[in-house]
Design a protein around this motif. Structure first.
Motif, mmCIF file in Angstrom:
data_model
loop_
_atom_site.group_PDB
_atom_site.id
_atom_site.type_symbol
_atom_site.label_atom_id
_atom_site.label_comp_id
_atom_site.label_asym_id
_atom_site.label_seq_id
_atom_site.Cartn_x
_atom_site.Cartn_y
_atom_site.Cartn_z
ATOM 1 N N ARG A 1 16.761 20.881 31.389
ATOM 2 C CA ARG A 1 17.319 22.000 30.623
ATOM 3 C C ARG A 1 18.839 22.092 30.756
ATOM 4 N N TYR A 2 19.406 21.258 31.620
ATOM 5 C CA TYR A 2 20.855 21.239 31.823
ATOM 6 C C TYR A 2 21.547 20.060 31.132
ATOM 7 N N GLN A 3 20.835 19.342 30.279
ATOM 8 C CA GLN A 3 21.387 18.113 29.709
ATOM 9 C C GLN A 3 22.673 18.316 28.914
ATOM 10 N N LYS B 1 18.383 21.861 41.749
ATOM 11 C CA LYS B 1 17.330 22.689 42.350
ATOM 12 C C LYS B 1 17.833 24.107 42.632
ATOM 13 N N MET B 2 19.066 24.210 43.098
ATOM 14 C CA MET B 2 19.651 25.515 43.368
ATOM 15 C C MET B 2 19.825 26.304 42.067
ATOM 16 N N MET B 3 20.294 25.630 41.031
ATOM 17 C CA MET B 3 20.473 26.289 39.739
ATOM 18 C C MET B 3 19.126 26.716 39.156
ATOM 19 N N ASP B 4 18.094 25.878 39.313
ATOM 20 C CA ASP B 4 16.755 26.250 38.852
ATOM 21 C C ASP B 4 16.324 27.564 39.489
ATOM 22 N N HIS C 1 26.139 9.677 48.475
ATOM 23 C CA HIS C 1 25.471 10.946 48.713
ATOM 24 C C HIS C 1 25.681 11.939 47.569
ATOM 25 N N GLU C 2 26.556 11.621 46.634
ATOM 26 C CA GLU C 2 26.793 12.514 45.503
ATOM 27 C C GLU C 2 25.534 12.692 44.660
ATOM 28 N N LEU C 3 24.692 11.657 44.590
ATOM 29 C CA LEU C 3 23.451 11.765 43.821
ATOM 30 C C LEU C 3 22.538 12.816 44.439
ATOM 31 N N GLY C 4 22.403 12.800 45.745
ATOM 32 C CA GLY C 4 21.603 13.808 46.431
ATOM 33 C C GLY C 4 22.185 15.198 46.274
ATOM 34 N N LEU C 5 23.515 15.301 46.322
ATOM 35 C CA LEU C 5 24.172 16.598 46.140
ATOM 36 C C LEU C 5 23.963 17.129 44.721
ATOM 37 N N ALA C 6 24.074 16.264 43.739
ATOM 38 C CA ALA C 6 23.867 16.684 42.342
ATOM 39 C C ALA C 6 22.419 17.137 42.144
ATOM 40 N N ASP C 7 21.480 16.427 42.739
ATOM 41 C CA ASP C 7 20.069 16.812 42.648
ATOM 42 C C ASP C 7 19.841 18.169 43.320
ATOM 43 N N ALA C 8 20.465 18.386 44.465
ATOM 44 C CA ALA C 8 20.344 19.675 45.163
ATOM 45 C C ALA C 8 20.949 20.801 44.323
ATOM 46 N N MET C 9 22.025 20.510 43.603
ATOM 47 C CA MET C 9 22.630 21.515 42.718
ATOM 48 C C MET C 9 21.641 21.939 41.639
ATOM 49 N N ALA D 1 23.637 11.761 35.440
ATOM 50 C CA ALA D 1 22.350 11.113 35.693
ATOM 51 C C ALA D 1 21.241 12.134 35.961
ATOM 52 N N VAL D 2 21.521 13.160 36.751
ATOM 53 C CA VAL D 2 20.459 14.106 37.125
ATOM 54 C C VAL D 2 20.149 15.133 36.043
ATOM 55 N N ILE D 3 21.077 15.393 35.124
ATOM 56 C CA ILE D 3 20.789 16.392 34.083
ATOM 57 C C ILE D 3 20.075 15.790 32.881
ATOM 58 N N SER D 4 20.036 14.486 32.801
ATOM 59 C CA SER D 4 19.403 13.821 31.664
ATOM 60 C C SER D 4 17.930 14.241 31.559
ATOM 61 N N GLY D 5 17.564 14.775 30.395
ATOM 62 C CA GLY D 5 16.184 15.176 30.152
ATOM 63 C C GLY D 5 15.787 16.503 30.763
#
Length: 113
Positions: free
Chosen positions: A56-58, A12-15, A2-10, A50-54
């Protein structure tokens, strides 16, 4: 994992936060992870990459702060760090516990520009 989903949600929240504040990116994000949250810090670090690749947070550094998981024994009332005692009360060996802290995952700080 579930960490992948949490990182993705982060992300979106940061955006949302950065867009509202008219900022373009972030140098660092500080994430508090509770020991009792079920989030595995190493997995979160890997998923973050994995989620920041490509995006603005890379180049954004993820700093993790671990919040101790404090529990109260419902048999004797002792407060203790549950992980250190294998989730057993160090006083009476009871296993009926109430978590007091370390259950959450929270974005503590975003260093943005």
């Amino acid at each position: 994992m579930h960490e992948l989903g949490l990182a993705d949600a982060m992300i979106k929240m940061m955006d949302k936060i950065l867009d509202e504040e008219e900022m373009t990116g972030a140098n660092k994000v500080v994430l508090e992870i509770g020991e009792l949250s079920g989030v595995v810090p190493k997995f979160m670090e890997d998923c973050w990459q994995a989620v920041i690749s490509g995006t603005r947070y890379q180049d954004t550094y993820l700093q993790l702060e671990i919040v101790p998981g404090i529990a109260r024994c419902l048999d004797c009332g002792e407060d203790f760090r549950a992980v250190e005692t294998d989730f057993k009360c160090p006083v009476c060996k009871g296993q009926k516990l109430m978590p007091l802290s370390g259950k959450d995952m929270t974005i503590k700080e975003i260093e943005a520009y």
